[in-house]
Design a protein around this motif. Structure first.
Motif, PDB file in Angstrom:
ATOM      1  N   ILE A 106     -46.133  -0.631 -30.813  1.00 36.38           N
ATOM      2  CA  ILE A 106     -45.067  -1.303 -30.733  1.00 36.38           C
ATOM      3  C   ILE A 106     -45.232  -2.745 -31.169  1.00 36.38           C
ATOM      4  N   THR A 107     -44.088  -3.534 -31.437  1.00 31.45           N
ATOM      5  CA  THR A 107     -44.147  -4.711 -31.829  1.00 31.45           C
ATOM      6  C   THR A 107     -43.483  -5.736 -30.675  1.00 31.45           C
ATOM      7  N   VAL A 108     -43.993  -6.776 -30.471  1.00 28.91           N
ATOM      8  CA  VAL A 108     -43.438  -7.718 -29.158  1.00 28.91           C
ATOM      9  C   VAL A 108     -43.126  -9.117 -29.907  1.00 28.91           C
ATOM     10  N   TYR A 109     -42.268  -9.693 -29.878  1.00 31.26           N
ATOM     11  CA  TYR A 109     -42.322 -11.157 -30.367  1.00 31.26           C
ATOM     12  C   TYR A 109     -41.226 -11.950 -29.672  1.00 31.26           C
ATOM     13  N   GLY A 110     -41.432 -13.211 -29.406  1.00 32.36           N
ATOM     14  CA  GLY A 110     -40.505 -14.340 -28.505  1.00 32.36           C
ATOM     15  C   GLY A 110     -39.801 -14.874 -29.110  1.00 32.36           C
ATOM     16  N   GLU A 111     -38.512 -15.108 -28.664  1.00 30.08           N
ATOM     17  CA  GLU A 111     -37.457 -15.898 -29.240  1.00 30.08           C
ATOM     18  C   GLU A 111     -36.898 -16.751 -28.157  1.00 30.08           C
ATOM     19  N   THR A 112     -36.908 -18.010 -28.644  1.00 31.34           N
ATOM     20  CA  THR A 112     -36.308 -19.027 -27.690  1.00 31.34           C
ATOM     21  C   THR A 112     -34.933 -18.744 -27.264  1.00 31.34           C
ATOM     22  N   THR A 113     -34.725 -19.646 -26.186  1.00 30.70           N
ATOM     23  CA  THR A 113     -33.216 -19.248 -25.559  1.00 30.70           C
ATOM     24  C   THR A 113     -32.636 -20.546 -25.258  1.00 30.70           C
ATOM     25  N   PRO A 114     -31.340 -20.974 -25.109  1.00 29.74           N
ATOM     26  CA  PRO A 114     -30.706 -22.016 -24.728  1.00 29.74           C
ATOM     27  C   PRO A 114     -31.182 -22.767 -23.401  1.00 29.74           C
ATOM     28  N   ASN A 115     -32.007 -21.957 -22.675  1.00 24.87           N
ATOM     29  CA  ASN A 115     -32.621 -22.191 -21.524  1.00 24.87           C
ATOM     30  C   ASN A 115     -34.108 -22.744 -21.822  1.00 24.87           C
ATOM     31  N   PRO A 116     -34.434 -24.017 -21.586  1.00 24.29           N
ATOM     32  CA  PRO A 116     -36.029 -24.184 -21.937  1.00 24.29           C
ATOM     33  C   PRO A 116     -36.883 -23.658 -21.110  1.00 24.29           C
ATOM     34  N   SER A 117     -36.578 -23.152 -20.019  1.00 27.64           N
ATOM     35  CA  SER A 117     -37.529 -22.553 -19.035  1.00 27.64           C
ATOM     36  C   SER A 117     -37.650 -21.080 -19.257  1.00 27.64           C
ATOM     37  N   ALA A 118     -36.740 -20.364 -20.241  1.00 26.12           N
ATOM     38  CA  ALA A 118     -36.594 -19.123 -20.354  1.00 26.12           C
ATOM     39  C   ALA A 118     -37.052 -18.629 -21.943  1.00 26.12           C
ATOM     40  N   LEU A 119     -37.945 -17.625 -22.268  1.00 26.73           N
ATOM     41  CA  LEU A 119     -38.104 -17.174 -23.317  1.00 26.73           C
ATOM     42  C   LEU A 119     -37.922 -15.657 -23.395  1.00 26.73           C
ATOM     43  N   LYS A 120     -37.251 -15.023 -24.266  1.00 26.45           N
ATOM     44  CA  LYS A 120     -37.131 -13.840 -24.440  1.00 26.45           C
ATOM     45  C   LYS A 120     -38.050 -13.091 -25.378  1.00 26.45           C
ATOM     46  N   PHE A 121     -38.540 -12.027 -24.864  1.00 29.82           N
ATOM     47  CA  PHE A 121     -39.586 -11.030 -25.558  1.00 29.82           C
ATOM     48  C   PHE A 121     -38.971  -9.724 -25.947  1.00 29.82           C
ATOM     49  N   VAL A 122     -38.938  -9.825 -27.223  1.00 28.27           N
ATOM     50  CA  VAL A 122     -38.021  -8.394 -27.694  1.00 28.27           C
ATOM     51  C   VAL A 122     -39.070  -7.591 -28.218  1.00 28.27           C
ATOM     52  N   VAL A 123     -38.785  -6.359 -27.755  1.00 27.34           N
ATOM     53  CA  VAL A 123     -39.490  -5.096 -27.998  1.00 27.34           C
ATOM     54  C   VAL A 123     -38.979  -4.069 -28.887  1.00 27.34           C
ATOM     55  N   SER A 124     -39.877  -3.486 -29.569  1.00 29.18           N
ATOM     56  CA  SER A 124     -39.393  -2.781 -30.847  1.00 29.18           C
ATOM     57  C   SER A 124     -38.778  -1.208 -30.285  1.00 29.18           C
ATOM     58  N   ARG A 125     -38.390  -1.147 -29.224  1.00 32.67           N
ATOM     59  CA  ARG A 125     -37.782   0.012 -28.784  1.00 32.67           C
ATOM     60  C   ARG A 125     -36.964  -0.196 -27.527  1.00 32.67           C
ATOM     61  N   MET A 126     -35.972   0.511 -27.216  1.00 33.03           N
ATOM     62  CA  MET A 126     -35.315   0.543 -25.894  1.00 33.03           C
ATOM     63  C   MET A 126     -35.901   0.746 -24.780  1.00 33.03           C
ATOM     64  N   LEU A 127     -35.714  -0.178 -23.974  1.00 35.80           N
ATOM     65  CA  LEU A 127     -36.266  -0.222 -22.389  1.00 35.80           C
ATOM     66  C   LEU A 127     -35.383   0.385 -21.330  1.00 35.80           C
ATOM     67  N   THR A 128     -34.252  -0.182 -21.344  1.00 33.57           N
ATOM     68  CA  THR A 128     -33.124   0.336 -20.390  1.00 33.57           C
ATOM     69  C   THR A 128     -31.698   0.252 -20.670  1.00 33.57           C
ATOM     70  N   LYS A 129     -30.733   0.853 -20.069  1.00 30.25           N
ATOM     71  CA  LYS A 129     -29.306   0.663 -20.208  1.00 30.25           C
ATOM     72  C   LYS A 129     -28.890   0.053 -19.274  1.00 30.25           C
ATOM     73  N   ASN A 130     -29.437  -0.250 -18.121  1.00 34.79           N
ATOM     74  CA  ASN A 130     -29.286  -1.212 -17.003  1.00 34.79           C
ATOM     75  C   ASN A 130     -29.741  -2.360 -16.783  1.00 34.79           C
ATOM     76  N   PRO A 131     -29.122  -3.599 -16.850  1.00 35.87           N
ATOM     77  CA  PRO A 131     -29.632  -4.889 -16.923  1.00 35.87           C
ATOM     78  C   PRO A 131     -30.211  -4.758 -15.520  1.00 35.87           C
ATOM     79  N   VAL A 132     -31.609  -5.376 -15.355  1.00 33.92           N
ATOM     80  CA  VAL A 132     -31.850  -5.491 -13.856  1.00 33.92           C
ATOM     81  C   VAL A 132     -32.709  -7.149 -13.834  1.00 33.92           C
ATOM     82  N   GLU A 133     -32.313  -7.726 -12.729  1.00 37.31           N
ATOM     83  CA  GLU A 133     -33.148  -9.111 -12.568  1.00 37.31           C
ATOM     84  C   GLU A 133     -34.097  -9.024 -11.375  1.00 37.31           C
ATOM     85  N   TYR A 134     -35.073  -9.770 -11.472  1.00 38.75           N
ATOM     86  CA  TYR A 134     -35.961  -9.850 -10.236  1.00 38.75           C
ATOM     87  C   TYR A 134     -36.540 -11.401 -10.004  1.00 38.75           C
ATOM     88  N   LYS A 135     -35.991 -11.693  -8.983  1.00 36.86           N
ATOM     89  CA  LYS A 135     -36.329 -13.078  -8.517  1.00 36.86           C
ATOM     90  C   LYS A 135     -37.666 -13.376  -8.027  1.00 36.86           C
TER      91      LYS A 135
END
Length: 299
Positions: A106-135
């Motif tokens: 698979i390929t994984v690449y990083g994308e910047t977000t408007p939040n300087p503390s957060a980075l988005k890592f995009v994967v070349s396949r679907m991971l889930t249909k249900n968004p989940v957040e872990y604190k």
């Protein structure tokens, strides 16, 4: 003789069929249809049942997600008997050699977000249909990947949705110091068969154990309109920025809409501006009501 134990999960559409012994070692499989299930003759047989939507194989169990045409109480015993009979006749549950041969990089690449503390890592396949957040790491029972990410000292929060993982960091490190490490870890974890999300453990039921559709139907018309606007016009935009927005409530008396910000949107310095100048104005316009206010529950 094979003995199957039936176990309910937090997701009412998913049921676990547990074996007395492990049926796979440190590998997890998810099959969405009979073509995907070529490595599992048992899963292929299960897909002949018209209500089978997804088959998961992991550890000592097979989990099955059903379509809504049946209730589990009506068919679960027959499914357990079918699995027992298949195995007792020498049927193959999972062909490990075939899964290894078909392991796809698979390929994984990083994308910047408007939040300087957060980075988005995009994967070349679907991971889930249900968004989940872990604190924190204590919340990661449904995500072995999130649990491992929290072992990095700079990881503050993890958000998983569709084909990406948003990681929010503490201030102790800059992204330029850690991006490659996180990206490489995610890539190798998934390629080696690690489980990103155990869908059977995700809590999808809402308050009072009603389904999302049932909860939606019980809402007032304005709340339903707000949810539809958020789903169609707002969520795609915030998902592109590595986040999510979820409807919390609408107060008819003071016209206040409360939402929950997740992923990169949570704690983002520009989120207040987005809520007020973007989402609030959109709702005022589309609902033709200038009194509407939008607030984030977790801002």
């Amino acid at each position: 003789m094979t003995k199957i134990t039936i176990k309910e999960t937090q997701n009412p559409t998913i049921l676990k069929f547990e074996f007395e012994d492990f049926i796979t070692q440190n590998q997890n499989f998810e099959f969405k249809n009979i073509d995907e299930a070529q490595a599992s003759p048992l899963a292929q047989q299960l897909f002949y049942l018209p209500f089978v939507k997804t088959v998961y194989i992991s550890g000592n169990f097979i989990a099955i997600e059903r379509y809504s045409i049946v209730e589990w109480d009506d068919v679960k015993d027959a499914v357990a008997e079918q699995i027992e009979a298949f195995v007792d006749k020498g049927g193959v549950i999972i062909n490990i050699d075939e899964t290894k041969a078909k392991k796809q990089p698979i390929t994984v690449y990083g994308e910047t977000t408007p939040n300087p503390s957060a980075l988005k890592f995009v994967v070349s396949r679907m991971l889930t249909k249900n968004p989940v957040e872990y604190k924190n790491i204590d919340q990661t029972a449904s995500s072995p990947l999130a649990k491992e990410l929290f072992k990095f000292p700079y990881v503050k929060e993890v958000f998983i949705d569709e084909n990406y993982i948003s990681v929010t960091k503490y201030e102790i490190n800059d992204w330029q110091e850690i991006t490659l490490e996180v990206r490489t870890f995610i890539k190798q974890f998934i390629e080696n068969g690690g489980t990103v999300l155990d869908e059977s453990m995700i809590e999808v039921a809402t308050k009072n154990d009603v389904t999302k559709d049932e909860a939606f139907d019980k809402l007032d018309v304005t709340s339903q309109q707000i949810i539809n606007i958020l789903e169609e016009y707002v969520k795609p935009a915030v998902a592109a920025d590595g986040g999510n927005i979820a409807f919390d409530s609408y107060n008819e008396n003071d016209k206040t809409v409360k939402v929950i910000l997740q992923g990169a949107c949570s704690g983002c310095p520009s989120s207040t501006f987005t809520l007020k100048s973007g989402i609030e104005n959109m709702l005022k316009s589309m609902l033709n009501d200038e009194a509407i206010k939008v607030e984030a529950v977790n801002a």
